[in-house]
Design an enzyme around this catalytic site. Structure first.
Site, PDB file in Angstrom:
ATOM      1  N   CYS A  91       7.399  -8.921  -3.735  1.00 15.66           N
ATOM      2  CA  CYS A  91       6.286  -7.981  -3.936  1.00 15.66           C
ATOM      3  C   CYS A  91       6.535  -6.976  -5.067  1.00 15.66           C
ATOM      4  O   CYS A  91       5.655  -6.732  -5.903  1.00 15.66           O
ATOM      5  CB  CYS A  91       5.999  -7.244  -2.635  1.00 15.66           C
ATOM      6  N   HIS A 108       3.285  -0.291  -2.552  1.00 12.36           N
ATOM      7  CA  HIS A 108       4.515   0.059  -3.278  1.00 12.36           C
ATOM      8  C   HIS A 108       4.160   0.780  -4.579  1.00 12.36           C
ATOM      9  O   HIS A 108       3.177   0.434  -5.237  1.00 12.36           O
ATOM     10  CB  HIS A 108       5.287  -1.202  -3.690  1.00 12.36           C
TER      11      HIS A 108
END
Ligand code: A2P
Length: 334
Positions: free
Chosen positions: A129, A243
């Site tokens: 990710c 994130h």
């Protein structure tokens, strides 16, 4: 051609739920959706396009008739059941790290290397990710002016460690606010009002953890350029699902913030959020629940007098572009 039968392995997990949602929202053409999870979830139902689908326990016969299998149940499940799915005739899009460095397995970010999909021999890997979130905006810059080096500092959400870690963040925060004792069981450290170095294993030989080395090696493979010098520091912050990353990026030739903005303004999967006057820049709350990588704090790196370095701050939904959405985009390429 008949519409494919699609299976989700790990349908009840943090990413699995989003895979289901992405397939529905993007109106992915399919004739049947099969939901697979552990025996604990068998018999429960999940809703897809208004219809209840009963979850089945994953076993060797789960892939009979399946054309596309989206895996998100952890590396050990992928290692065992990925090859079984391929043998049954399915193409596997795997969200774990199990096959990412296998030379026979393409590692794909559709905005970067969609053509790599064609080389698959049954399995296609979905990248890490943090890597996806950095590379979507870095690729169009790299194409115009080769990136020679980048340094990343990540601010990673709980979602990357799964649904149980997200719940631990909620519960730990509640306990903290109520002044009650709380012992973490999913993540190694207290998460509420704290942050800690990423929970991946640290290699004593070089001091880097596995998450950091994924960013290095996966970038090399996806960009097809193993000469880019990369370093990362990966940190978990008490955010639920998106994130953020601070990126220091060095190019072959001098580059200006205006050029970067110009290139990124039309880059697929990127949205510039860079309002200096309002001090409004990428934030996890804005990145959550949508598919773009938000890019801001676009500025010349004043520590590099050669004018070849740029600083960026980016945020992307770990569960969507960092995982489920990227996997569904790969399936769309198929
Ligand atoms: P289950 O909910 O039945 O445990 P997360 O990444 O959020 O932790 O989710 C992990 C996913 O992997 C869940 O859907 C979980 O299903 C699934 N899973 C875990 N262990 C197994 C297993 N042995 N067989 C099949 N699915 C599994």
């Amino acid at each position: 051609m008949a519409l494919p039968v699609v299976a989700i392995v790990g349908a009840t997990g943090a990413v699995g739920v989003e895979l289901l949602e992405c397939l529905e929202q993007r109106d992915f053409p399919l004739s049947e959706l099969r939901l697979l999870a552990s025996a604990r979830s068998a018999g429960k139902t999940m809703t897809f396009k208004g219809k209840e689908i009963t979850i089945q326990a994953l076993d060797e016969n789960s892939f009979d008739g399946v054309n596309i299998a989206l895996f998100s149940a952890g590396g050990s499940i992928s290692k065992v059941y990925g090859p079984i799915a391929v043998k049954a005739g399915a193409v596997v899009v795997d969200n774990s790290s199990a096959f990412r460095q296998d030379p026979n397995v393409p590692l794909v970010v559709p905005e970067v290397n969609p053509e790599a999909v064609k080389q698959h021999q049954g399995i296609i890997a979905n990248p890490n990710c943090s890597t996806i979130i950095a590379l979507v905006p870095l690729w169009p810059l790299h194409v115009k002016n080769r990136i020679t080096r980048f340094i990343a500092a990540t601010y990673q959400a709980a979602s990357g460690a799964g649904a149980a870690a997200m719940e631990e963040l909620r519960e730990g925060t509640r306990a903290y606010l109520e002044g009650k004792p709380f012992t973490p069981t999913v993540l190694p450290h207290p998460y509420a009002f704290n942050l800690f170095s990423h929970n991946a294993k640290v290699d004593p030989a070089n001091g880097y953890n596995e998450e950091e080395m994924k960013m290095v090696k996966e970038t090399w493979k996806i960009f097809g350029d193993a000469d880019i010098r990369i370093s990362a520091t990966c940190v978990r912050v008490p955010v639920l699902r998106a994130h953020s990353e601070a990126l220091t990026v060095e190019f072959e030739r001098p580059i200006t913030p205006a050029e970067v903005k110009d290139i990124l303004a039309t880059a697929p999967g990127v949205r510039i959020v860079d309002d200096v006057e309002k001090n409004y820049f990428p934030m996890p709350v804005d990145a959550s629940g949508q598919g773009d990588i938000l890019v801001g704090r676009i500025r010349q790196d004043i520590s590099d007098p050669s004018g070849r370095s740029i600083q960026l701050f980016v945020a992307g939904d770990q569960l969507l572009k960092g995982a489920a959405l990227n996997a569904v985009q790969i399936a769309e390429l198929l």
